[in-house]
Design an enzyme around this catalytic site. Structure first.
Site, short mmCIF file in Angstrom:
data_model
loop_
_atom_site.label_atom_id
_atom_site.label_comp_id
_atom_site.label_asym_id
_atom_site.label_seq_id
_atom_site.Cartn_x
_atom_site.Cartn_y
_atom_site.Cartn_z
N LYS A 34 0.96 -1.14 0.08
CA LYS A 34 0.14 0.00 -0.06
C LYS A 34 1.05 1.17 -0.16
O LYS A 34 1.62 1.22 0.56
CB LYS A 34 -1.05 -0.05 1.15
CG LYS A 34 -1.64 1.13 1.29
CD LYS A 34 -2.82 0.90 2.68
CE LYS A 34 -3.66 2.07 3.09
NZ LYS A 34 -4.60 2.03 4.17
N SER B 77 -9.24 2.59 3.45
CA SER B 77 -8.08 3.15 2.65
C SER B 77 -7.41 2.25 1.91
O SER B 77 -6.83 2.50 0.81
CB SER B 77 -7.46 4.08 3.44
OG SER B 77 -6.46 3.52 4.31
N SER C 238 -9.80 0.42 7.73
CA SER C 238 -9.03 0.62 6.49
C SER C 238 -8.78 -0.79 5.62
O SER C 238 -8.22 -0.89 4.54
CB SER C 238 -8.17 1.53 6.46
OG SER C 238 -8.45 2.94 6.50
#
Length: 191
Positions: free
Chosen positions: A76, A152, A176
């Protein structure tokens, strides 16, 4: 797709077992992941930074013994730094941030022998439960383009749901990992 056609039948541990047994090489497994990324990602916008040479270097190196050695992996673009590569956190204000060392998470993934070959999309600074940063644009849910992949860690969830990789890095402050997992029909683990 040519190459290792059985790629999608295995999870990360299964792929690592095949590599350890010599049935396939880590390079063959990685090339199968890259081929899927090349074909599927343009419609998804899940992977926002391609690090194919980085992944190939890792796959071609001596792998440690372990349950994930040789498995392809995506990081990520928030909270996990790879030396010499931008870490934007999904923000236009961070495009010039290029760490000179790996974060602890990345060091441990490399030590485990995982072939990191890209970074996934995230909302700006991880502050939303959608994945629609101005910097890279929205990530698409592979199951339904009209539904968010969540955030996220939306890029990670989209990439896993699309079978680009069997597992990907995510982080979770207030949902997230859990929100994208639920939006994309996955299991998300918040350690």
């Amino acid at each position: 797709m040519s190459g290792f056609s059985e790629y999608e039948a295995y999870d990360a541990v299964g792929l690592a077992e095949l590599v350890a047994s010599g049935e396939v090489s880590a390079g063959e497994v990685l090339e199968a992941a890259i081929a899927r990324c090349e074909i599927r990602n343009p419609a998804l916008n899940a992977v926002v930074l391609e690090l194919y040479d980085h992944g190939r270097e890792m796959a071609d190196s001596a792998l440690p013994k372990g349950p994930l050695a040789g498995a392809p992996y995506l990081i990520k673009d928030l909270g996990a730094a790879i030396a010499g590569t931008p870490t934007t956190g999904g923000s236009k204000f961070m495009t010039d941030v290029v760490p000179d060392s790996d974060s602890e998470t990345v060091k441990r993934l490399k030590a485990a022998g995982m072939a990191i070959f890209g970074k996934t999309n995230t909302c700006e600074f991880g502050m939303s439960i959608t994945c629609e940063p101005q910097l890279y644009g929205p990530t698409i849910n592979p199951w339904d383009g009209d539904v968010t992949p969540g955030g996220s860690s939306g890029g990670a969830a989209s990439a896993v749901a699309a079978r680009i990789v069997p597992a990907a890095h995510a982080s979770d402050g207030f949902g997230s990992i859990r929100v994208p997992a639920s939006c994309c029909g996955l299991v998300g683990m918040k350690p």
